[in-house]
Structure formats: structure tokens, C-alpha cells
Write an enzyme that holds these catalytic residues in place. Sequence first.
Site, mmCIF file in Angstrom:
data_model
loop_
_atom_site.group_PDB
_atom_site.id
_atom_site.type_symbol
_atom_site.label_atom_id
_atom_site.label_comp_id
_atom_site.label_asym_id
_atom_site.label_seq_id
_atom_site.Cartn_x
_atom_site.Cartn_y
_atom_site.Cartn_z
ATOM 1 N N SER A 267 -1.823 6.623 7.074
ATOM 2 C CA SER A 267 -1.165 5.654 6.196
ATOM 3 C C SER A 267 0.216 5.280 6.762
ATOM 4 C CB SER A 267 -1.091 6.261 4.781
ATOM 5 O OG SER A 267 -0.684 5.306 3.843
ATOM 6 N N ASP B 83 -10.487 0.180 0.853
ATOM 7 C CA ASP B 83 -9.064 0.557 0.813
ATOM 8 C C ASP B 83 -8.268 -0.514 0.057
ATOM 9 O OD1 ASP B 83 -6.402 1.177 1.346
ATOM 10 O OD2 ASP B 83 -6.839 1.934 3.350
ATOM 11 N N HIS C 96 -8.553 4.561 0.528
ATOM 12 C CA HIS C 96 -7.380 4.921 1.345
ATOM 13 C C HIS C 96 -7.361 6.425 1.660
ATOM 14 C CE1 HIS C 96 -3.617 3.600 3.112
ATOM 15 N NE2 HIS C 96 -2.998 4.612 2.570
#
Length: 218
Positions: free
Chosen positions: A106, A156, A187
Site C-alpha cells: 500500500s 481494491d 486491498h
Amino acid sequence: MTTTSPFTYRFEAGARAGAPPLLLLHGTGGDESDLLQLGQAISPGAALLSPRGRVLENGMPRFFRRFAEGVFDEADVRMRAKELGDFVTDAREHYGIGAPIAVGYSNGANIAAALLLIQPEVLAGAVLLRAMVPLSDPPAFDLGGKPVLILSGRQDPIVPADNAYRLSTMLSTAGAKVDHQILPTGHQLSQTDIALARTWLADVALATGQLKHAISAR
Ligand code: MLT
């Protein structure tokens, strides 16, 4: 180095010859301990270098500032990527390790991508988990065949599919050897991420070892 580095970080020495060191870069709200287990799982015995992001967003560590979710302060991205690159260079010298493969999740994947775009020589490659394009107008760069694995999630909500695709195209156009896979997930990381990253890292270690062997045999 711990006392002089601007980063709080953890280092675990490698126990397996031939395993490239990993630079572990956590997501928003994580810290230097977050990805150690992941690192051990995807490359057992590799040296692990794991800094904590130096930017705080409502008390949550990150690797660069953002104006909103997915809207990055690109001047800060550039400055922080340079700072991280300098940290890696110092750590390599201090611990006597080779150029690491970044493993970022991320926000950590986004700073890893920025590092590839700004200071490609710092990294031997990268595993980018749920990454986005970190810079809209990166400098001209040559990734000279560096291996990059991008794992995106089809559902996501943070990373739009076309953004991940643009990142993959940007890196391969610059000469990286990109493997971009889209997983049936969101995610969050899944067991599939771990399995794919592990196989990919083993292949990269093998290819690097074979290259070294071929060069020394000349
Ligand atoms: C970022 O800010 O880097 C991305 O939006 C991912 C995140 O940290 O949520």
C-alpha cells in the site's frame, strides 16, 4: 547506525547465502515490525531491513504526505524517496549487504515505486503489493531489466484498476521486467499474495545466482 539514522528501523541479518536482502515498507499506520513476518515467509533466511515511515497522518506513520486518499503531495514523495534511498545506501554500507529488493504494501508499495522511478540504482527489484502511480511526471529513467512483481486486487476500493495498469506500463516502458497479476481480492493481503511473492523471489534469487555464476565462469 541506529543512533544516527533519521529512520527508526529494524534489521535482521541474513542466514541464507544467495537470498537477496529485502527492504520492507509498511502501509499507512504500520511500523518497522509490521512486515517482518511477511519477509520471513516469502524469503526465509533473507536479510531484512525495515524502516518506519517518517510522516505522521493523524498519528499514523506513512512514507510520504498526501492531500487525500490517492492524492499525493508529489514534492514530498520526491523528497521522501530520496531520503529513503540515502537510508538504504547507508544501511548497505553499515551492514555489508547488497542492493535490496523492496517489498512494499500500500503506502509502502507506493514509496517503493517512487524509489524505482527516482533512484533506480538503490533497488535490485521490487514486490509492489496494492501499488499506485506515485508521481504523475517522473524523470526519465532506465530500469535496465530490474525485476518487478505487482500484485493488485480486482476489488481494491483504494487502487483503481487503470491506475495499477498505468504503473505497470510506466515501469515496463522504462525497461523493468514486470510481472503484473490481478488477484480476486481487495486491498488486504491474501495467502495468494504470499505464495506468489515467495515463488517470484525464489525465481529472482535463482536467476541472479545463475548470472553471477556465468560471469565468474568467464
Ligand atoms: C497512499 O496514500 O499511499 C495510498 O492511498 C495507500 C494508502 O496508504 O492508503
